[in-house]
Every structure is written in structure tokens, then in C-alpha cells.
Design a protein around this motif. Structure first.
Motif, short mmCIF file in Angstrom:
data_model
loop_
_atom_site.label_atom_id
_atom_site.label_comp_id
_atom_site.label_asym_id
_atom_site.label_seq_id
_atom_site.Cartn_x
_atom_site.Cartn_y
_atom_site.Cartn_z
N TYR A 1 0.65 -1.17 0.06
CA TYR A 1 -0.01 0.02 -0.20
C TYR A 1 1.06 1.30 0.00
O TYR A 1 0.18 2.31 0.03
CB TYR A 1 -0.94 0.01 1.14
N CYS A 2 2.14 1.18 0.18
CA CYS A 2 3.22 2.41 0.09
C CYS A 2 4.13 2.75 -0.83
O CYS A 2 4.45 2.10 -1.38
CB CYS A 2 3.93 1.85 1.58
N ILE A 3 3.91 3.88 -1.01
CA ILE A 3 5.01 4.47 -1.93
C ILE A 3 6.16 5.03 -1.58
O ILE A 3 7.05 5.64 -2.36
CB ILE A 3 3.84 5.66 -2.73
N ILE A 4 6.28 5.23 -0.14
CA ILE A 4 7.67 5.82 0.64
C ILE A 4 8.80 5.15 0.00
O ILE A 4 9.79 6.05 -0.21
CB ILE A 4 7.40 5.77 1.87
N PRO A 5 9.24 4.02 -0.41
CA PRO A 5 10.16 3.29 -0.74
C PRO A 5 10.74 4.08 -2.35
O PRO A 5 11.96 3.95 -2.57
CB PRO A 5 10.16 1.98 -0.98
N TYR A 6 9.66 4.59 -3.06
CA TYR A 6 9.91 4.90 -4.15
C TYR A 6 10.35 6.45 -4.05
O TYR A 6 11.04 6.98 -5.03
CB TYR A 6 8.63 5.04 -5.10
N VAL A 7 9.62 7.01 -3.19
CA VAL A 7 10.01 8.69 -2.92
C VAL A 7 11.11 9.06 -1.72
O VAL A 7 11.38 10.01 -1.87
CB VAL A 7 8.90 9.45 -2.68
N ARG A 8 11.32 8.15 -1.18
CA ARG A 8 12.52 8.19 -0.08
C ARG A 8 13.84 7.51 -0.30
O ARG A 8 14.70 7.73 0.11
CB ARG A 8 12.03 8.01 1.20
N GLY A 9 13.45 6.34 -1.33
CA GLY A 9 14.77 5.87 -1.51
C GLY A 9 15.14 4.61 -0.55
O GLY A 9 14.28 4.30 0.10
N ARG A 10 16.34 4.00 -0.98
CA ARG A 10 16.70 2.70 -0.28
C ARG A 10 17.00 3.30 1.20
O ARG A 10 17.36 4.52 1.25
CB ARG A 10 17.75 1.92 -0.86
N ILE A 11 17.20 2.15 2.16
CA ILE A 11 17.53 2.73 3.58
C ILE A 11 19.12 3.32 3.42
O ILE A 11 20.01 2.82 2.71
CB ILE A 11 17.75 1.75 4.37
N ARG A 12 19.11 4.24 4.23
CA ARG A 12 20.44 5.02 4.44
C ARG A 12 20.60 5.68 5.90
O ARG A 12 19.42 5.86 6.32
CB ARG A 12 20.70 6.35 3.45
N SER A 13 21.76 5.43 6.36
CA SER A 13 21.81 5.42 7.93
C SER A 13 22.72 6.92 8.18
O SER A 13 23.96 6.95 7.38
CB SER A 13 22.50 4.39 8.67
N ARG A 14 22.51 7.52 9.25
CA ARG A 14 23.35 8.69 9.48
C ARG A 14 24.56 8.27 10.41
O ARG A 14 24.45 7.28 11.45
CB ARG A 14 22.57 9.68 10.28
N SER A 15 25.72 8.91 10.44
CA SER A 15 26.87 8.24 10.95
C SER A 15 26.46 8.33 12.60
O SER A 15 26.04 9.46 12.97
CB SER A 15 28.15 8.90 10.65
N LEU A 16 27.32 7.33 13.05
CA LEU A 16 26.99 7.40 14.77
C LEU A 16 27.59 8.67 15.42
O LEU A 16 26.91 9.31 16.08
CB LEU A 16 27.58 6.18 15.37
N GLU A 17 28.73 9.07 14.90
CA GLU A 17 29.16 10.15 15.51
C GLU A 17 28.66 11.45 15.12
O GLU A 17 28.46 12.34 16.21
CB GLU A 17 30.80 10.49 14.78
N ASP A 18 27.98 11.62 13.89
CA ASP A 18 27.23 12.88 13.72
C ASP A 18 25.91 13.12 14.62
O ASP A 18 25.61 14.06 15.11
CB ASP A 18 26.68 12.90 12.13
N VAL A 19 25.26 11.49 14.90
CA VAL A 19 24.22 11.83 15.76
C VAL A 19 24.61 12.01 17.11
O VAL A 19 23.92 13.07 17.88
CB VAL A 19 23.63 10.29 15.98
N VAL A 20 25.62 11.68 17.71
CA VAL A 20 26.04 12.20 18.89
C VAL A 20 26.41 13.39 18.84
O VAL A 20 26.05 14.15 20.05
CB VAL A 20 27.37 11.04 19.40
N GLU A 21 27.13 14.12 18.25
CA GLU A 21 27.41 15.36 18.04
C GLU A 21 26.31 16.25 18.23
O GLU A 21 26.24 17.10 18.83
CB GLU A 21 28.35 15.61 16.82
N GLU A 22 25.31 16.05 17.44
CA GLU A 22 23.82 16.61 17.44
C GLU A 22 23.28 16.60 18.98
O GLU A 22 22.97 17.48 19.48
CB GLU A 22 23.07 16.21 16.31
#
Length: 460
Positions: free
Chosen positions: A158-179
Motif C-alpha cells: 500500500y506504500c509509495i515511500i520506498p519510491y519517494v524516499r529511496g533505499r535505506i541510508r543511515s546517519r553516522s553514529l558520530e554525527d548523531v552523538v554530536e547533534e
């Protein structure tokens, strides 16, 4: 100084990205004003999860144009990805900002003002780069949403999100911790981890890539990330966004239970409590998987909040299948259910399915599911009466001429207390009863003093 106004549709990921875009424009000399006011630029961060979301996106574009016919109107996000550039131009959009291009908002607006190219849309199905956006302050007084992941590989029917958001991508751990450190320094005491498919955090990296991010050389997973955030001293609460049921294992739940900052509030996507409907939805779990995940959470956490999403009226859903879903929801006994009537989304498998359910039947089923949701929510609140609770205060309200400060427990139950404590202060006490149908009354016994400030009183 140019003025800019934002309107956000859709999910918490969009809300985070809007705050990041606001910050970018402020750094480039813009002043942010409310969307209802006259502005030089209007930016609509759109949603396309359903056809209704598409319509709302178009409506907000038209509203911006009507508010100031001479303003620049920009559209960003998922609706931009779902329709053609010609449709956007016909709708009244001047600047087009696709997903993974939101960090370029200042450059794209400048391009428009100088008569250059003002469109940036990429094919998300071939996008592997995580777009790094950052927030160092937020409109919230106490908590901040923290985007750590993007994209989805699940392809629910039922979902179009994979087509408009793309495949899985993760933010770096270091960047998350700094934020997290920046947000903590700005006074934020609680962060909410969010993503398009949060359970997939880290799964897009190769083993070598993952090892480069782990504090002890281990593979980076969502659990690794949570442990790293837990070490940020200024962050006192970690709330986890929507999870897939199968991520809840003995190891996962047991590890979270050892982290005192983790809130016992778990949103597990369900969508249907009937296995045959789950199969047609292309959901990658069964009701037994879901039941087991909830049992594990209740094993390691005392009376945790479990919330979910449920779709009623999915194509082919029989009355027997709906009743099975209703009975399963009651068995699990959620604190909160977000109930949605199935909405056809052009371009999805479910849109082409036979046996589409009438709106009248969807309405009846939605009413029944929502009535169950309201009863279970009330029963959970009642179960807290007499218990000790700690509340992070947020705002002042007035009820029947009495002033209260309200906030949320770690389970995300709203509580009111008569106190001199300010917003962004922790208050502990005993849950004494229900102040309203939705607000628990707390009798204060201890205040964790903090440099909070009173926020504007709201009348109820």
C-alpha cells in the motif's frame, strides 16, 4: 532581510527536516515568520503517503500563493518526488526541492532570485547517500526529534515511500552523538529517535564501514546508537520512534532495560491483526511475531506503553478478517492506536487490487477500532493511579480556574501537577487520579530544580 514561512505535512522526519531547513535559512540571513503571515518565501514540506496527503500538499501550495501572490513558493519532499515537474509548476510552485536536496534550500532560492535553475530532484531509487541535515536548537522547550535514518526497503503493497524516499541510508553514529551534545547544551533534556524505517539503522553499511563507527569495533546497529546517545550526559531521556516488531528480541529488550534513560514507550507498527491481511500488505511478520515482541517488552519493562498504527478497510478485508484484527488489538491492549481508513495510493500494488472496500464500510470499521482504542487508552491511564511517576514539565494550563503545569511521563502519558516548578523541570510524585479524560493528576513530592522558564498558559 527576506522573510520565509514553512508549513510541514506528514511525519516526524519531515518535522525534523523543516527545522533543519529553517536553521539553514536563518544562517543565510532570512527571518522565519508564521505561515499565515505575509512572507517573501513560502516553503511547503510535502507528504505523499496517501492520495489525501497529495491533496493537502496541493492545498497548502495554493494557500501560500493566495496569501501573497507575489511571494516565491517552494515545495520540498515526498510529493515533489511523486509527481512530475510539470504538475508542480501547474500547481503554482516556483522552486522545486526533492528529497536529499533539502540542504540546498538557500542555494536554490538564491538561484530563483538571480534567474538561474531552481529545481533539484534526483531518482531516489538509485540514491545511496544520506543527506546530512543538522539541528542545534528546536522550537520545542523540552524535547527534540532527531533524524538518524532515511529510506525503506520493505515495499509494503500500500506504500509509495520506498519510491519517494529511496533505499535505506543511515546517519553516522558520530554525527548523531554530536547533534545530541549540541541539543543538550541548548537545554533539551529528551531526544526522540526517528527515521523512515528506524529498525534498519546501520543495515546499509558493509561490515568494514560499520566497524569504523562502533565504539568497540562492533557492528553499528540501532542498539549501538542508543548506547552511544545514552553516554551524552546532558540528555536525560531517550525515546525511540516507530519500530518493526521483529527487532524486539530478548537481547534487544534486555539491553534497553539496562539503559535508565530509555523510555518504556514503544511504537510497534501493526497495520492489521489478521495474518491473511498482513500477507496481502506484504508486511514481513505475523501476528505471532508481534505477540511475542510485546511479551518480551513486558518481560523486561514494568507496564510499558505500547502504541501502534492500524489500517482498516484494506482491499479484500472481510468482516471476519476485520473482527480478527479487532480481537488481536484488544488482546495486545495498546495504550494508543492511530487508526487509518485505507486510502488508495496511485502507483502501489494495493491500488490495483480487486475487492476495494467502500468508504461506508471503512467508516464503520474505523469507528469500532477507534472506540476500542479510546477504551484501552483510558484503562492504561487508570492502571497508573497510585504509582510513582516522574514528569518532564512542558507548559502551563488552566482548568476550572486552577493553574497546572503539564508534561509527560517516560511512558508519554500526559500529567498535570500544581507546582511552582518551571517548564523543562523534572517533577516526581504520586498519580492521584484522572484530572480529565486524558490528563492524569500528579501530587508532587519532589522537584528536580532546573533553569526552566514558564511558558504561555493555555486555556482548555
Amino acid at each position: 532581510m527576506r522573510t520565509a514561512a514553512f508549513h510541514t505535512l506528514g511525519c516526524k522526519v519531515n518535522a525534523y527536516e523543516t527545522e533543519a531547513m529553517e536553521q539553514i535559512l536563518i544562517e543565510n540571513g532570512y527571518k522565519i515568520v508564521p505561515f499565515e503571515e505575509q512572507a517573501d518565501v513560502y516553503i511547503i514540506n510535502t507528504c505523499s503517503v496517501t492520495n489525501i496527503a497529495d491533496r493537502k500538499s496541493r492545498q497548502m501550495i495554493h494557500r501560500a500563493r493566495k496569501t501573497n501572490p507575489h511571494a516565491v513558493v517552494a515545495a520540498a519532499g515526498c510529493y515533489v518526488q511523486a509527481v512530475s515537474e510539470e504538475v508542480l509548476v501547474e500547481t503554482g510552485v516556483d522552486v522545486i526541492i526533492g528529497n536529499n536536496h533539502k540542504k540546498e534550500i538557500a542555494e536554490l532560492l538564491e538561484a530563483y532570485f538571480t534567474g538561474r535553475e531552481q529545481s533539484a530532484v534526483s531518482d531516489m531509487t538509485h540514491m545511496h547517500e544520506y543527506e546530512t541535515l543538522a539541528v542545534s536548537q528546536t522550537g520545542e522547550h523540552t524535547r527534540a526529534y532527531l533524524k538518524v535514518q532515511d529510506g525503506c526497503n520493505q515495499f509494503c503493497s500500500y506504500c509509495i515511500i520506498p519510491y519517494v524516499r529511496g533505499r535505506i541510508r543511515s546517519r553516522s553514529l558520530e554525527d548523531v552523538v554530536e547533534e545530541c551534545k549540541r541539543l543538550g547544551q541548548a537545554g533539551i533534556r529528551e531526544v526522540v529517535l526517528t527515521g523512515i524505517h528506524l529498525s534498519s539503522y546501520g543495515k546499509d553499511w558493509t561490515e568494514a564501514d560499520s566497524q569504523s563507527g562502533g565504539p568497540n569495533g562492533e557492528l553499528v546497529t540501532l542498539l549501538t546508537l542508543i548506547r552511544a546517545i545514552h553516554q551524552v550526559e546532558t540528555i536525560e531521556r531517550i525515546r525511540i520512534g516507530s519500530l518493526e516488531p521483529r527487532i524486539v528480541t530478548e537481547e534487544f529488550a534486555g539491553a534497553l532495560a539496562q539503559l535508565p534513560k530509555v523510555c518504556p514507550h514503544f511504537h510497534l507498527s501493526l497495520q492489521s491483526g489478521c495474518d491473511s491481511v498482513l500477507k496481502r500488505m506484504n508486511r514481513h511478520y505475523t501476528t505471532q511475531d508481534y505477540r511475542q515482541g510485546c511479551a518480551i517488552l513486558r518481560k523486561y519493562f514494568h507496564n510499558p506503553v505500547i502504541t501502534t498504527d492500524v489500517i482498516v478497510g484494506f482491499p479484500g478485508e472481510t468482516e471476519e478478517e476485520f473482527q480478527a484484527s479487532l480481537a488481536f488489538a484488544e488482546e495486545i491492549h495498546f495504550y494508543e492506536m492511530h487508526v487509518f481508513k485505507y486510502s488508495r495510493r496511485r502507483g502501489t500494488v494495493a491500488d490495483r487490487m480487486e475487492q476495494q472496500i467502500s468508504e461506508a464500510v471503512k467508516g464503520v470499521r474505523s469507528h469500532q477500532m477507534m472506540a476500542l482504542a479510546a477504551r484501552m487508552s483510558q484503562e492504561y491511564r487508570q492502571s497508573l493511579i497510585g504509582s510513582s511517576q516522574t514528569v518532564l514539565l512542558e507548559e502551563e494550563i488552566s482548568l476550572n480556574g486552577i493553574t497546572y503545569m503539564t508534561g509527560y511521563t517516560k511512558e508519554y502519558v500526559r500529567v498535570a501537577v500544581q507546582t511552582e516548578a518551571a517548564s523543562n523541570t523534572m517533577v516526581s510524585g504520586r498519580a492521584a487520579g484522572m484530572l480529565t479524560k486524558e490528563i492524569l493528576l500528579l501530587i508532587e513530592d519532589r522537584i528536580d530544580r532546573n533553569n526552566g522558564t514558564r511558558v504561555k498558559m493555555k486555556e482548555k
